[in-house]
Write a protein that holds these residues in place. Sequence first.
Motif, PDB file in Angstrom:
ATOM      1  N   ILE A  99      -2.219 -23.376  49.960  1.00  0.00           N
ATOM      2  CA  ILE A  99      -1.459 -24.335  49.151  1.00  0.00           C
ATOM      3  C   ILE A  99      -1.783 -24.163  47.669  1.00  0.00           C
ATOM      4  CG2 ILE A  99      -1.256 -26.800  48.607  1.00  0.00           C
ATOM      5  CD1 ILE A  99      -1.418 -27.351  51.590  1.00  0.00           C
ATOM      6  N   LEU A 100      -3.052 -23.930  47.350  1.00  0.00           N
ATOM      7  CA  LEU A 100      -3.418 -23.743  45.945  1.00  0.00           C
ATOM      8  C   LEU A 100      -2.812 -22.462  45.379  1.00  0.00           C
ATOM      9  CD1 LEU A 100      -7.167 -24.886  45.849  1.00  0.00           C
ATOM     10  CD2 LEU A 100      -5.101 -26.189  45.299  1.00  0.00           C
ATOM     11  N   LEU A 101      -2.692 -21.427  46.200  1.00  0.00           N
ATOM     12  CA  LEU A 101      -2.023 -20.196  45.746  1.00  0.00           C
ATOM     13  C   LEU A 101      -0.550 -20.473  45.434  1.00  0.00           C
ATOM     14  CD1 LEU A 101      -3.512 -17.489  48.156  1.00  0.00           C
ATOM     15  CD2 LEU A 101      -3.942 -17.746  45.697  1.00  0.00           C
ATOM     16  N   VAL A 102       0.081 -21.294  46.270  1.00  0.00           N
ATOM     17  CA  VAL A 102       1.474 -21.665  46.006  1.00  0.00           C
ATOM     18  C   VAL A 102       1.579 -22.450  44.694  1.00  0.00           C
ATOM     19  CG1 VAL A 102       3.425 -23.048  46.824  1.00  0.00           C
ATOM     20  CG2 VAL A 102       2.131 -21.635  48.430  1.00  0.00           C
ATOM     21  N   TYR A 103       0.611 -23.349  44.467  1.00  0.00           N
ATOM     22  CA  TYR A 103       0.632 -24.127  43.230  1.00  0.00           C
ATOM     23  C   TYR A 103       0.395 -23.247  42.002  1.00  0.00           C
ATOM     24  CZ  TYR A 103       1.126 -28.847  45.053  1.00  0.00           C
ATOM     25  OH  TYR A 103       1.629 -29.994  45.617  1.00  0.00           O
ATOM     26  N   LEU A 104      -0.456 -22.242  42.127  1.00  0.00           N
ATOM     27  CA  LEU A 104      -0.641 -21.307  41.019  1.00  0.00           C
ATOM     28  C   LEU A 104       0.667 -20.609  40.675  1.00  0.00           C
ATOM     29  CD1 LEU A 104      -4.065 -19.618  41.884  1.00  0.00           C
ATOM     30  CD2 LEU A 104      -3.571 -21.040  39.883  1.00  0.00           C
ATOM     31  N   ALA A 105       1.417 -20.204  41.706  1.00  0.00           N
ATOM     32  CA  ALA A 105       2.693 -19.532  41.480  1.00  0.00           C
ATOM     33  C   ALA A 105       3.728 -20.493  40.892  1.00  0.00           C
ATOM     34  CB  ALA A 105       3.212 -18.939  42.793  1.00  0.00           C
ATOM     35  N   LEU A 106       3.804 -21.703  41.435  1.00  0.00           N
ATOM     36  CA  LEU A 106       4.768 -22.676  40.920  1.00  0.00           C
ATOM     37  C   LEU A 106       4.454 -23.067  39.480  1.00  0.00           C
ATOM     38  CD1 LEU A 106       5.252 -25.092  43.969  1.00  0.00           C
ATOM     39  CD2 LEU A 106       6.898 -23.445  43.063  1.00  0.00           C
ATOM     40  N   GLY A 107       3.162 -23.271  39.188  1.00  0.00           N
ATOM     41  CA  GLY A 107       2.771 -23.659  37.836  1.00  0.00           C
ATOM     42  C   GLY A 107       3.102 -22.605  36.801  1.00  0.00           C
ATOM     43  N   ALA A 108       3.196 -21.335  37.237  1.00  0.00           N
ATOM     44  CA  ALA A 108       3.491 -20.249  36.302  1.00  0.00           C
ATOM     45  C   ALA A 108       4.967 -20.135  35.973  1.00  0.00           C
ATOM     46  CB  ALA A 108       2.990 -18.915  36.859  1.00  0.00           C
ATOM     47  N   VAL A 109       5.841 -20.778  36.770  1.00  0.00           N
ATOM     48  CA  VAL A 109       7.280 -20.610  36.538  1.00  0.00           C
ATOM     49  C   VAL A 109       8.011 -21.933  36.346  1.00  0.00           C
ATOM     50  CG1 VAL A 109       7.376 -18.438  37.801  1.00  0.00           C
ATOM     51  CG2 VAL A 109       7.776 -20.578  39.037  1.00  0.00           C
ATOM     52  N   MET A 110       7.353 -23.075  36.604  1.00  0.00           N
ATOM     53  CA  MET A 110       8.011 -24.371  36.501  1.00  0.00           C
ATOM     54  C   MET A 110       7.215 -25.308  35.610  1.00  0.00           C
ATOM     55  SD  MET A 110       9.306 -25.256  40.387  1.00  0.00           S
ATOM     56  CE  MET A 110       9.829 -26.898  39.856  1.00  0.00           C
TER      57      MET A 110
ATOM     58  N   LEU B 289      -5.813 -30.327  42.457  1.00  0.00           N
ATOM     59  CA  LEU B 289      -4.395 -30.033  42.258  1.00  0.00           C
ATOM     60  C   LEU B 289      -4.049 -29.915  40.774  1.00  0.00           C
ATOM     61  CD1 LEU B 289      -1.402 -29.909  43.258  1.00  0.00           C
ATOM     62  CD2 LEU B 289      -1.393 -32.397  43.121  1.00  0.00           C
ATOM     63  N   VAL B 290      -4.463 -30.903  39.992  1.00  0.00           N
ATOM     64  CA  VAL B 290      -4.141 -30.895  38.564  1.00  0.00           C
ATOM     65  C   VAL B 290      -4.830 -29.725  37.858  1.00  0.00           C
ATOM     66  CG1 VAL B 290      -4.421 -32.171  36.400  1.00  0.00           C
ATOM     67  CG2 VAL B 290      -3.638 -33.359  38.453  1.00  0.00           C
ATOM     68  N   THR B 291      -6.064 -29.416  38.241  1.00  0.00           N
ATOM     69  CA  THR B 291      -6.754 -28.265  37.664  1.00  0.00           C
ATOM     70  C   THR B 291      -5.994 -26.977  37.947  1.00  0.00           C
ATOM     71  OG1 THR B 291      -8.891 -29.360  37.997  1.00  0.00           O
ATOM     72  CG2 THR B 291      -8.932 -26.993  37.570  1.00  0.00           C
ATOM     73  N   THR B 292      -5.511 -26.835  39.182  1.00  0.00           N
ATOM     74  CA  THR B 292      -4.772 -25.632  39.558  1.00  0.00           C
ATOM     75  C   THR B 292      -3.454 -25.527  38.810  1.00  0.00           C
ATOM     76  OG1 THR B 292      -5.744 -25.768  41.778  1.00  0.00           O
ATOM     77  CG2 THR B 292      -3.823 -24.354  41.509  1.00  0.00           C
ATOM     78  N   ILE B 293      -2.723 -26.634  38.763  1.00  0.00           N
ATOM     79  CA  ILE B 293      -1.424 -26.605  38.095  1.00  0.00           C
ATOM     80  C   ILE B 293      -1.573 -26.361  36.603  1.00  0.00           C
ATOM     81  CG2 ILE B 293       0.592 -28.015  37.516  1.00  0.00           C
ATOM     82  CD1 ILE B 293       0.381 -29.304  40.219  1.00  0.00           C
ATOM     83  N   SER B 294      -2.658 -26.882  36.004  1.00  0.00           N
ATOM     84  CA  SER B 294      -2.833 -26.728  34.555  1.00  0.00           C
ATOM     85  C   SER B 294      -2.998 -25.263  34.158  1.00  0.00           C
ATOM     86  CB  SER B 294      -4.035 -27.547  34.078  1.00  0.00           C
ATOM     87  OG  SER B 294      -5.241 -27.020  34.602  1.00  0.00           O
ATOM     88  N   ILE B 295      -3.418 -24.407  35.104  1.00  0.00           N
ATOM     89  CA  ILE B 295      -3.492 -22.975  34.798  1.00  0.00           C
ATOM     90  C   ILE B 295      -2.110 -22.443  34.441  1.00  0.00           C
ATOM     91  CG2 ILE B 295      -4.060 -20.699  35.745  1.00  0.00           C
ATOM     92  CD1 ILE B 295      -6.190 -21.994  37.439  1.00  0.00           C
ATOM     93  N   GLY B 296      -1.079 -23.039  35.053  1.00  0.00           N
ATOM     94  CA  GLY B 296       0.278 -22.620  34.734  1.00  0.00           C
ATOM     95  C   GLY B 296       0.667 -22.855  33.289  1.00  0.00           C
ATOM     96  N   LEU B 297      -0.028 -23.771  32.613  1.00  0.00           N
ATOM     97  CA  LEU B 297       0.263 -24.027  31.206  1.00  0.00           C
ATOM     98  C   LEU B 297      -0.059 -22.837  30.313  1.00  0.00           C
ATOM     99  CD1 LEU B 297      -1.155 -27.660  31.017  1.00  0.00           C
ATOM    100  CD2 LEU B 297       1.237 -27.034  30.691  1.00  0.00           C
ATOM    101  N   ILE B 298      -0.887 -21.913  30.814  1.00  0.00           N
ATOM    102  CA  ILE B 298      -1.291 -20.765  29.993  1.00  0.00           C
ATOM    103  C   ILE B 298      -1.052 -19.436  30.713  1.00  0.00           C
ATOM    104  CG2 ILE B 298      -2.968 -21.995  28.577  1.00  0.00           C
ATOM    105  CD1 ILE B 298      -5.166 -21.139  30.482  1.00  0.00           C
ATOM    106  N   SER B 299      -0.296 -19.481  31.828  1.00  0.00           N
ATOM    107  CA  SER B 299      -0.077 -18.266  32.606  1.00  0.00           C
ATOM    108  C   SER B 299       1.327 -17.720  32.371  1.00  0.00           C
ATOM    109  CB  SER B 299      -0.261 -18.539  34.103  1.00  0.00           C
ATOM    110  OG  SER B 299      -1.564 -18.982  34.380  1.00  0.00           O
TER     111      SER B 299
ATOM    112  N   ASN C 103       2.056 -24.080  27.055  1.00  0.00           N
ATOM    113  CA  ASN C 103       1.203 -24.116  25.868  1.00  0.00           C
ATOM    114  C   ASN C 103       1.374 -22.866  25.019  1.00  0.00           C
ATOM    115  OD1 ASN C 103       0.239 -26.531  26.798  1.00  0.00           O
ATOM    116  ND2 ASN C 103      -1.911 -25.947  26.819  1.00  0.00           N
ATOM    117  N   VAL C 104       1.524 -21.712  25.682  1.00  0.00           N
ATOM    118  CA  VAL C 104       1.700 -20.453  24.967  1.00  0.00           C
ATOM    119  C   VAL C 104       3.000 -20.475  24.168  1.00  0.00           C
ATOM    120  CG1 VAL C 104       2.011 -17.961  25.243  1.00  0.00           C
ATOM    121  CG2 VAL C 104       0.332 -19.176  26.641  1.00  0.00           C
ATOM    122  N   PHE C 105       4.064 -20.981  24.768  1.00  0.00           N
ATOM    123  CA  PHE C 105       5.349 -21.038  24.073  1.00  0.00           C
ATOM    124  C   PHE C 105       5.315 -22.024  22.914  1.00  0.00           C
ATOM    125  CE2 PHE C 105       6.897 -18.733  27.699  1.00  0.00           C
ATOM    126  CZ  PHE C 105       8.014 -18.048  27.237  1.00  0.00           C
ATOM    127  N   VAL C 106       4.607 -23.132  23.103  1.00  0.00           N
ATOM    128  CA  VAL C 106       4.487 -24.114  22.018  1.00  0.00           C
ATOM    129  C   VAL C 106       3.770 -23.495  20.819  1.00  0.00           C
ATOM    130  CG1 VAL C 106       3.331 -26.248  21.337  1.00  0.00           C
ATOM    131  CG2 VAL C 106       4.622 -26.160  23.465  1.00  0.00           C
TER     132      VAL C 106
END
Length: 432
Positions: free
Chosen positions: A326-337, A368-378, A384-387
Amino acid sequence: MDPTLLSFLGFGGLFLLIILRVPIGVAMGVVGVCGFAAVVNWSAGLNLLVNAPYRMMSDYSLSVVPMFVLMGVFAGAGGLSRELFDASNTWLGHVRGGLATATVAASGGFAAINGSSVACAATMTTVALPEMRRAGYAPGLAAGVIAAGGTLGSMIPPSVFLLLYGIITEQNVAELFMAGVIPGLLGLGLYALVVQIIARRRPDSMPHGRRASWGERFAALRGLWATLLLFALVIIGMYGGFVTVTEAAGVGAVGALLIGVARGKLPPRVILRCLVDALQITAAIFTIAVGATLFGYFLTVTQVTQNLTTYLTQVPLPAWGVLGLILLVYLALGAVMDELAVILLTVPIVFPAMQALGFDPIWFGIVLVTTISIGLISPPVGMNVFVINSIARDVKLTEIYRGVLPFVAADLVRILALCLFPALALWLPGTM
């Protein structure tokens, strides 16, 4: 049509609309209403469109969102981020990598009174990036430090992500906030460690700064009283049981306003601009929340949640193996959504399964929030990178992504630590 097949078509339609650049809240709402109507009927779908948004928006518990947003906006306009950075730089700037470490420390401090990762990254870009570039830091690395530091806003309370997770799962928000303190500080420490490792391996990318006198250092601490006061009003107030979460949000917003006015940083025109900014941010959050609510009704009638819970509890893997998938799925989702949309969209589906597998709901929220927050910089999205790129247009996206990769590794270490030592998240709320 088979409900399971319809649910897959719904997810496919949702991702197609997102690819077509339809705002994610609108995309979830359209798919949710159309899918619900396809399962039930169009009359019920249109009634859902009329009634569900009102019920969600009129929920008293959501009144905490605009208050915390307003507190963060007032704090940023009141110059608290600049004072945090100046104080951190005065104490740390003379060592190699000290300016980057000061940026991480200031980001953590600003996160404690802001709650928004994107706002934290945007503010620190205007404050810290010019200073680091003037000192000779590599532009991509400097931007990467700021992007990573901004993610601390998703964990260190008050966090909008933790707040919405608590509302969705009906968990105690004050306990969630307390649970985020130690993991947030752990993230700050790991980021500072990464900075020192880079400074030793690539000393030319992080020059020394000027050594401040002891008088200058103690003088810089005087500017931190406003941040400490706001932190005490909100976090200590909740921890001690003096105020509820909603009351803490209101007290924090009023406190940030009064501090800014008393210091002459918030004249009427700035207050008006802050109110407009907070309204825009809140409207964006609520639009996504309404869309997720409508999509959630569609998932309910297709029984996706029940079927997924049954499947995950019967899959031939130990509970920790299921969590890892599930955390792997969240890493992928956080990177695109959008991370907020990921929480609102998936938590109602995944949370019952996590409870059935025996995981603590407070601890799971932090992981969960820690995992998803990686998407902010992935890559490929990384909000965050785009901002940062939108503010510092001469720093290429590829340079920022390269600069932020070591901090992604630090976040993965933090997730592993939370899994190995759940007490990192559960000890502090257990003392309340």
